[in-house]
Design a protein around this motif. Structure first.
Motif, PDB file in Angstrom:
ATOM      1  N   SER A 119       1.680  -5.939   0.598  1.00  0.00           N
ATOM      2  CA  SER A 119       2.923  -5.180   0.405  1.00  0.00           C
ATOM      3  C   SER A 119       3.082  -4.231   1.580  1.00  0.00           C
ATOM      4  O   SER A 119       2.099  -3.687   2.087  1.00  0.00           O
ATOM      5  CB  SER A 119       2.875  -4.383  -0.893  1.00  0.00           C
ATOM      6  OG  SER A 119       2.777  -5.222  -2.024  1.00  0.00           O
ATOM      7  N   ILE A 156       4.879  -0.746   2.832  1.00  0.00           N
ATOM      8  CA  ILE A 156       5.486   0.483   2.352  1.00  0.00           C
ATOM      9  C   ILE A 156       6.058   1.261   3.537  1.00  0.00           C
ATOM     10  O   ILE A 156       5.352   1.507   4.522  1.00  0.00           O
ATOM     11  CB  ILE A 156       4.452   1.371   1.624  1.00  0.00           C
ATOM     12  CG1 ILE A 156       3.769   0.603   0.490  1.00  0.00           C
ATOM     13  CG2 ILE A 156       5.105   2.656   1.131  1.00  0.00           C
ATOM     14  CD1 ILE A 156       4.685   0.132  -0.603  1.00  0.00           C
ATOM     15  N   ASP A 175       5.665  -8.505   0.098  1.00  0.00           N
ATOM     16  CA  ASP A 175       6.870  -7.794  -0.324  1.00  0.00           C
ATOM     17  C   ASP A 175       7.012  -6.501   0.466  1.00  0.00           C
ATOM     18  O   ASP A 175       6.078  -6.046   1.137  1.00  0.00           O
ATOM     19  CB  ASP A 175       6.900  -7.546  -1.836  1.00  0.00           C
ATOM     20  CG  ASP A 175       5.731  -6.698  -2.333  1.00  0.00           C
ATOM     21  OD1 ASP A 175       4.875  -6.312  -1.518  1.00  0.00           O
ATOM     22  OD2 ASP A 175       5.675  -6.430  -3.543  1.00  0.00           O
ATOM     23  N   ILE A 186       8.677  -2.480   0.348  1.00  0.00           N
ATOM     24  CA  ILE A 186       9.242  -1.378  -0.428  1.00  0.00           C
ATOM     25  C   ILE A 186       9.584  -0.233   0.515  1.00  0.00           C
ATOM     26  O   ILE A 186       8.723   0.259   1.248  1.00  0.00           O
ATOM     27  CB  ILE A 186       8.275  -0.882  -1.519  1.00  0.00           C
ATOM     28  CG1 ILE A 186       8.021  -1.981  -2.555  1.00  0.00           C
ATOM     29  CG2 ILE A 186       8.822   0.367  -2.196  1.00  0.00           C
ATOM     30  CD1 ILE A 186       7.027  -1.587  -3.634  1.00  0.00           C
ATOM     31  N   ILE A 233       3.140   2.707  -3.506  1.00  0.00           N
ATOM     32  CA  ILE A 233       2.051   1.738  -3.672  1.00  0.00           C
ATOM     33  C   ILE A 233       1.906   1.333  -5.133  1.00  0.00           C
ATOM     34  O   ILE A 233       1.653   0.159  -5.452  1.00  0.00           O
ATOM     35  CB  ILE A 233       0.729   2.317  -3.132  1.00  0.00           C
ATOM     36  CG1 ILE A 233       0.817   2.495  -1.606  1.00  0.00           C
ATOM     37  CG2 ILE A 233      -0.452   1.408  -3.473  1.00  0.00           C
ATOM     38  CD1 ILE A 233      -0.342   3.264  -1.003  1.00  0.00           C
ATOM     39  N   LYS A 237       4.128   0.887  -7.199  1.00  0.00           N
ATOM     40  CA  LYS A 237       5.200  -0.054  -7.554  1.00  0.00           C
ATOM     41  C   LYS A 237       5.049  -1.393  -6.841  1.00  0.00           C
ATOM     42  O   LYS A 237       5.835  -2.309  -7.060  1.00  0.00           O
ATOM     43  CB  LYS A 237       6.562   0.550  -7.196  1.00  0.00           C
ATOM     44  CG  LYS A 237       6.848   1.901  -7.820  1.00  0.00           C
ATOM     45  CD  LYS A 237       6.935   1.836  -9.323  1.00  0.00           C
ATOM     46  CE  LYS A 237       7.324   3.200  -9.912  1.00  0.00           C
ATOM     47  NZ  LYS A 237       7.355   3.166 -11.395  1.00  0.00           N
ATOM     48  N   SER A 238       4.065  -1.503  -5.980  1.00  0.00           N
ATOM     49  CA  SER A 238       3.881  -2.723  -5.196  1.00  0.00           C
ATOM     50  C   SER A 238       2.887  -3.654  -5.875  1.00  0.00           C
ATOM     51  O   SER A 238       2.259  -3.294  -6.876  1.00  0.00           O
ATOM     52  CB  SER A 238       3.399  -2.377  -3.777  1.00  0.00           C
ATOM     53  OG  SER A 238       2.074  -1.873  -3.813  1.00  0.00           O
ATOM     54  N   LYS A 239       2.712  -4.844  -5.314  1.00  0.00           N
ATOM     55  CA  LYS A 239       1.881  -5.862  -5.946  1.00  0.00           C
ATOM     56  C   LYS A 239       0.782  -6.416  -5.045  1.00  0.00           C
ATOM     57  O   LYS A 239      -0.065  -7.182  -5.493  1.00  0.00           O
ATOM     58  CB  LYS A 239       2.761  -7.024  -6.413  1.00  0.00           C
ATOM     59  CG  LYS A 239       3.840  -6.636  -7.407  1.00  0.00           C
ATOM     60  CD  LYS A 239       4.723  -7.832  -7.751  1.00  0.00           C
ATOM     61  CE  LYS A 239       5.818  -7.456  -8.737  1.00  0.00           C
ATOM     62  NZ  LYS A 239       6.702  -8.620  -9.040  1.00  0.00           N
ATOM     63  N   ILE A 288      -2.141  -3.209   1.287  1.00  0.00           N
ATOM     64  CA  ILE A 288      -0.933  -2.405   1.430  1.00  0.00           C
ATOM     65  C   ILE A 288      -0.798  -1.973   2.882  1.00  0.00           C
ATOM     66  O   ILE A 288      -1.638  -1.212   3.396  1.00  0.00           O
ATOM     67  CB  ILE A 288      -0.976  -1.139   0.553  1.00  0.00           C
ATOM     68  CG1 ILE A 288      -1.478  -1.451  -0.866  1.00  0.00           C
ATOM     69  CG2 ILE A 288       0.388  -0.460   0.536  1.00  0.00           C
ATOM     70  CD1 ILE A 288      -0.597  -2.364  -1.657  1.00  0.00           C
ATOM     71  N   ARG A 348      -6.078  -2.518  -1.784  1.00  0.00           N
ATOM     72  CA  ARG A 348      -5.617  -1.975  -3.056  1.00  0.00           C
ATOM     73  C   ARG A 348      -6.768  -1.584  -3.979  1.00  0.00           C
ATOM     74  O   ARG A 348      -6.721  -0.542  -4.634  1.00  0.00           O
ATOM     75  CB  ARG A 348      -4.719  -2.984  -3.783  1.00  0.00           C
ATOM     76  CG  ARG A 348      -4.299  -2.514  -5.189  1.00  0.00           C
ATOM     77  CD  ARG A 348      -3.429  -3.512  -5.908  1.00  0.00           C
ATOM     78  NE  ARG A 348      -2.130  -3.594  -5.270  1.00  0.00           N
ATOM     79  CZ  ARG A 348      -1.135  -2.709  -5.486  1.00  0.00           C
ATOM     80  NH1 ARG A 348      -1.326  -1.688  -6.300  1.00  0.00           N
ATOM     81  NH2 ARG A 348       0.014  -2.847  -4.889  1.00  0.00           N
TER      82      ARG A 348
END
Length: 321
Positions: free
Chosen positions: A7, A9, A36, A38, A78, A80-82, A86, A178
């Motif tokens: 993810s 950020i 993803d 964010i 973080i 809210k991330s998957k 990160i 993570r």
């Protein structure tokens, strides 16, 4: 099973047009696995929110400016991330190529003991020659020992330079694991959240890595007063969080200004810059003075009235707007 490998950020606050290039470069990353994105915005009024909404590849979290905190806001995004990893960058840090993310992840996957990776910063093409040189000198040193951990506790407790080397981490361009973040999130501090986090993971026995290939364009040509403010914030935070005193007294300050300026003047002579652009060289010398003066006053920040600290601090002004 979570299929998101990484993810990304990106905290934002009125970043200007450069962020549009940053986000598009992030979206264009090439990987063999899904990732993803964010963006967490704290009150931008320059069209940033609307731009993010025009890019369906990115999710947007909006928070009031009053709720921003360097560690706190990143922790929220973080959470809210998957991703298993990160990647954390700032809104003005543009990946150099479309393998930036894959290179950071590859570095982290080389050893499961690596909790975090920080990547190289390259000055933007328009940056001053001294800004470019400063970044090159700073990051070239990490190539000598790209993966580090706490090997010598006695030295760690007695050698400030060794301690600072182990603590250095920059989430202008970084990747964290993570599983480590879940037990060691960012501290809720007002500055230097990245190095405060690195201190925690180093002392917990994890490894830290440097990736030259996972590079971003990131640089600032500060005005002289901005340099003073930035240096004050850095020194004030380092004294509070780590006990570092970057400039303990006037004698040290004078020696530091002299050493930095001799270094820059020597470089200017070798490159011919002292003849072709003497104003640039003079600016570099005064910039050194403002840097060390900021470090000197920052080390005494606890003794200054709160109103003075608020007026001097660049970071507090940026996020209070």
């Amino acid at each position: 099973m979570n299929s998101i490998k990484a993810s990304i950020i990106i905290p934002t606050k009125n970043p200007g047009r450069i962020f549009q290039e940053v986000l598009d470069a992030v979206i264009a990353q090439k990987t063999n696995w899904p990732f993803d994105i964010i963006v967490i915005d704290s009150g931008s009024k320059d069209g940033t929110v609307e731009f993010v909404k025009s890019r369906p590849q990115a999710s947007l979290i909006e928070i009031p400016a009053s709720e921003f905190g360097h560690g706190r806001t990143r922790n929220l995004a973080i959470s809210k991330s998957k991703g298993e990893f990160i990647a954390v960058i700032t809104h003005d840090a543009k990946p150099v190529d479309d393998n930036w993310l894959a290179n950071l992840v590859s570095c982290a996957e080389s050893d499961e003991r690596i909790a975090g990776v920080f990547g190289r910063h390259i000055a933007y093409p328009h940056a001053s020659v001294f800004t470019k040189r400063e970044l090159e000198l700073h990051f070239s040193g990490f190539n000598l020992v790209p993966i580090v951990h706490l090997e010598d506790e006695d030295r760690y407790n007695s050698d400030v330079v060794y301690k600072q080397f182990l603590h250095f981490f920059s989430d202008n361009n970084a990747l964290i694991r993570r599983s480590v973040w879940e037990s060691i999130p960012y501290p809720d501090v007002d500055f230097a959240e990245d190095q405060a986090w690195a201190k925690l993971i180093i002392e917990a026995g994890y490894y830290k890595a440097y990736s030259e290939a996972g590079a971003v364009y990131h640089s600032h040509d500060y005005t002289l007063f901005e340099r003073f403010q930035r240096s004050f914030d850095e020194s004030y935070a380092f004294r509070r969080f780590f006990g570092y005193v970057l400039s303990p007294d006037l004698k040290f300050m004078i020696r530091s200004v002299g050493a930095l300026s001799l270094r820059d003047i020597s470089f200017a002579k070798k490159t011919g810059l002292i003849k072709t652009s003497p104003g640039t060289v003079l600016h570099a010398v005064v910039d050194n003075l403002m840097r060390v003066l900021g470090h000197y006053l920052g080390a005494k920040g606890d003794r200054l009235p709160a109103a003075i600290v608020s007026r001097i601090s660049r970071d507090k002004k940026l996020f209070a707007q």
